[in-house]
Design a protein around this motif. Structure first.
Motif, short mmCIF file in Angstrom:
data_model
loop_
_atom_site.label_atom_id
_atom_site.label_comp_id
_atom_site.label_asym_id
_atom_site.label_seq_id
_atom_site.Cartn_x
_atom_site.Cartn_y
_atom_site.Cartn_z
N VAL A 120 59.27 35.59 -34.10
CA VAL A 120 59.59 34.02 -33.99
C VAL A 120 60.66 34.15 -32.46
O VAL A 120 61.78 34.17 -31.99
CB VAL A 120 60.20 34.00 -34.96
N ILE A 121 60.06 32.68 -31.65
CA ILE A 121 60.06 32.60 -30.48
C ILE A 121 60.51 30.90 -30.83
O ILE A 121 59.66 30.38 -31.22
CB ILE A 121 58.94 32.50 -29.19
N VAL A 122 61.69 30.49 -30.44
CA VAL A 122 62.56 29.08 -30.68
C VAL A 122 63.26 28.49 -29.21
O VAL A 122 63.72 29.56 -28.82
CB VAL A 122 63.01 29.00 -32.08
N GLY A 123 63.23 28.21 -28.69
CA GLY A 123 64.51 27.26 -28.46
C GLY A 123 65.97 27.26 -28.71
O GLY A 123 66.77 27.25 -29.81
N ASP A 124 67.23 27.19 -27.44
CA ASP A 124 68.53 27.68 -27.89
C ASP A 124 68.99 25.84 -28.88
O ASP A 124 70.55 26.84 -29.32
CB ASP A 124 69.23 27.92 -26.88
N ASP A 125 68.70 25.38 -29.36
CA ASP A 125 68.87 24.38 -29.67
C ASP A 125 68.30 24.63 -30.57
O ASP A 125 68.71 23.46 -31.76
CB ASP A 125 68.87 22.95 -29.23
N PHE A 126 67.81 25.34 -31.56
CA PHE A 126 66.75 25.14 -32.87
C PHE A 126 68.30 25.23 -33.96
O PHE A 126 68.75 25.88 -34.13
CB PHE A 126 66.10 26.81 -32.82
N ARG A 127 67.27 24.58 -34.37
CA ARG A 127 68.38 24.44 -36.59
C ARG A 127 66.79 24.45 -37.41
O ARG A 127 66.02 23.68 -37.22
CB ARG A 127 69.38 22.84 -36.78
N GLY A 134 70.97 26.42 -40.06
CA GLY A 134 71.13 27.50 -39.99
C GLY A 134 70.75 27.24 -38.22
O GLY A 134 70.36 26.31 -37.72
N ASN A 135 71.05 28.10 -36.79
CA ASN A 135 71.42 28.14 -36.30
C ASN A 135 70.40 29.29 -35.49
O ASN A 135 69.89 30.35 -36.08
CB ASN A 135 72.56 27.62 -35.06
N VAL A 136 70.86 29.62 -34.23
CA VAL A 136 69.78 30.66 -33.34
C VAL A 136 70.65 31.76 -33.95
O VAL A 136 70.09 33.19 -34.20
CB VAL A 136 69.81 30.29 -32.21
N GLU A 137 71.44 32.15 -34.39
CA GLU A 137 72.39 33.16 -34.31
C GLU A 137 71.81 33.93 -35.81
O GLU A 137 71.49 34.84 -35.83
CB GLU A 137 74.06 32.56 -34.59
N ILE A 138 72.04 32.92 -36.61
CA ILE A 138 72.21 32.77 -38.85
C ILE A 138 70.26 33.30 -38.15
O ILE A 138 70.05 34.53 -38.91
CB ILE A 138 71.73 31.67 -38.54
N LEU A 139 69.35 32.62 -37.14
CA LEU A 139 68.00 33.62 -37.28
C LEU A 139 67.94 35.15 -36.76
O LEU A 139 67.26 35.74 -37.55
CB LEU A 139 67.17 31.83 -35.78
N ILE A 152 64.71 34.34 -27.88
CA ILE A 152 65.94 32.24 -27.60
C ILE A 152 65.80 32.03 -26.47
O ILE A 152 65.70 33.08 -25.46
CB ILE A 152 67.44 32.58 -28.41
N LEU A 153 64.83 31.16 -26.15
CA LEU A 153 65.07 30.45 -24.99
C LEU A 153 65.41 29.12 -24.10
O LEU A 153 66.18 28.29 -24.81
CB LEU A 153 63.68 29.98 -24.38
N ASP A 160 69.02 18.50 -13.70
CA ASP A 160 70.19 18.77 -13.92
C ASP A 160 70.52 18.33 -15.10
O ASP A 160 71.60 17.77 -16.29
CB ASP A 160 71.75 18.29 -12.93
N GLU A 161 69.41 17.85 -15.28
CA GLU A 161 69.34 17.33 -17.47
C GLU A 161 68.76 17.99 -17.79
O GLU A 161 67.00 17.84 -18.06
CB GLU A 161 69.17 15.84 -17.28
N ARG A 162 68.66 18.43 -19.48
CA ARG A 162 67.91 19.11 -20.62
C ARG A 162 66.52 17.90 -20.29
O ARG A 162 66.39 16.77 -20.94
CB ARG A 162 68.80 19.43 -21.03
N ILE A 163 64.94 18.63 -20.18
CA ILE A 163 64.22 17.88 -20.61
C ILE A 163 64.01 17.77 -22.08
O ILE A 163 63.86 18.94 -22.91
CB ILE A 163 62.89 18.47 -20.35
N SER A 164 63.38 16.33 -22.71
CA SER A 164 63.59 16.30 -24.43
C SER A 164 62.32 14.68 -24.26
O SER A 164 62.74 13.85 -23.91
CB SER A 164 65.13 15.62 -24.47
N SER A 165 62.16 15.17 -24.97
CA SER A 165 61.23 13.34 -26.01
C SER A 165 62.36 12.32 -25.95
O SER A 165 62.05 11.56 -25.25
CB SER A 165 61.02 13.88 -26.98
N THR A 166 64.23 12.74 -26.07
CA THR A 166 64.51 11.54 -26.36
C THR A 166 64.15 10.82 -24.65
O THR A 166 64.97 9.95 -24.36
CB THR A 166 66.13 11.59 -26.42
N ARG A 167 65.36 12.26 -23.76
CA ARG A 167 64.64 11.30 -22.13
C ARG A 167 63.59 10.39 -22.08
O ARG A 167 63.75 9.52 -21.28
CB ARG A 167 65.21 12.36 -21.08
#
Length: 307
Positions: A120-127, A134-139, A152-153, A160-167
């Motif tokens: 399983v491959i997820v981003g580091d903000d995966f919940r 659940g977070n990446v540590e629990i996963l 975990i990627l 210098d800003e995270r790429i996000s759909s909100t942005r």
């Protein structure tokens, strides 16, 4: 690519699935990194590559939440995933029952028993799980207990800003198409079905395709845009008007596209429109003659920008 709804998970017969999981509500560069990693690792291992995502948007189901305007539609997501080499798209129907599922149950009953994951491959903000417990540590802990691997990627950044759909939504609303397209890794696109309009453009010598959009898209500022239009396997240049047509005092916003050098009937057809350049803002004209003269200028400028 095969699309499998959660009600049909039992039909899945493959094994050792390399699975990317996420909302992927924009399929921007950060999302693509996760998915491409799953595809590449699956190919190397000779295993199937899958993506698990959700429909409808979770905030449409969770009480007290309102989903943000979309960056892509469900169909666009499916089309883009297919082009990325994904073998299976697992579409989890997001219901109140699913929202209440405990994280360990989600892992054991869905990921392991139904989708037969190997990695399983997820981003580091995966919940995940009820109330995002659940977070990446629990996963990672649950993966060790259930015999599969995780990767975990870190989230991609730009300026210098995270790429996000909100942005990306924020940029689109400000009309910063080039910046939004850079984060998406492609031009911003709106798709929809051609419906009957007022046929005013035809009378002015510029017949337009009036588009009923296929989701509640994030809209850039009202005005005229140079666009590229895709219908089936054909591409056309176009000038698009997004707004209320103040000359005619419309009460509802419309999205109309004049396709350059096109003749034919598009009613009922699906078009996808890439935004490339902002030509001018919305304007009220004194009469239809002024409007027609401006439309001629808009078309000339569109040719200059896109050709």
């Amino acid at each position: 690519m095969q699309v499998i709804s959660s009600k049909d998970y039992n039909s899945y017969q493959d094994y050792n699935t390399f699975l990317a999981i996420g909302a992927f509500d924009g399929l921007h560069q950060g999302h693509q990194l996760i998915i491409k990693k799953a595809v590449k690792k699956a190919e190397k291992a000779g295993c199937p590559a899958g993506v698990l995502s959700f429909y409808p948007h979770p905030q449409q189901v969770i009480p007290g939440k309102t989903p943000p305007p979309a960056v892509i539609s469900r169909q666009q997501k499916i089309d883009l995933l297919a082009k990325m080499g994904v073998d299976y798209y697992f579409e989890q129907q997001f219901t109140p029952e699913f929202a209440g599922l405990k994280s360990e149950i989600f892992v054991e009953k869905i990921l392991v028993k139904k989708l037969k994951v190997k990695k399983v491959i997820v981003g580091d903000d995966f919940r995940f799980g009820s109330k995002n417990e659940g977070n990446v540590e629990i996963l990672q802990q649950l993966a060790e207990l259930n015999g599969f691997e995780t990767e975990i990627l870190a989230q991609l950044q730009s300026s210098d800003e995270r790429i996000s759909s909100t942005r990306i939504r924020r940029l689109l609303k400000k009309g910063k198409l080039e910046s939004a397209s850079k984060l998406l890794g492609r031009p911003y696109q709106i798709c929809g079905q051609v419906i009957h309009g007022k046929k005013r453009g035809r009378k002015l010598g510029f017949p337009t395709a009036n588009l009923k959009t296929e989701t509640n898209y994030t809209l850039p500022p009202r005005g005229v845009y140079a666009v590229k239009v895709y219908h089936e396997d054909q591409q056309y240049l176009g000038a698009a008007n997004l707004g209320y047509n103040p000359t005619f005092k419309n009460k509802e916003i419309s999205f109309e596209i004049y396709l350059l050098d096109f003749e034919g009937d598009l009613y009922g057809e699906r078009l996808c429109v890439d935004f490339f350049a902002y030509i001018r803002g919305e304007k009220t004209f004194n009469n239809v003659t002024e409007l027609s003269q401006q439309m001629k200028k808009d078309v000339l400028y569109t040719r200059k920008v896109l050709c």
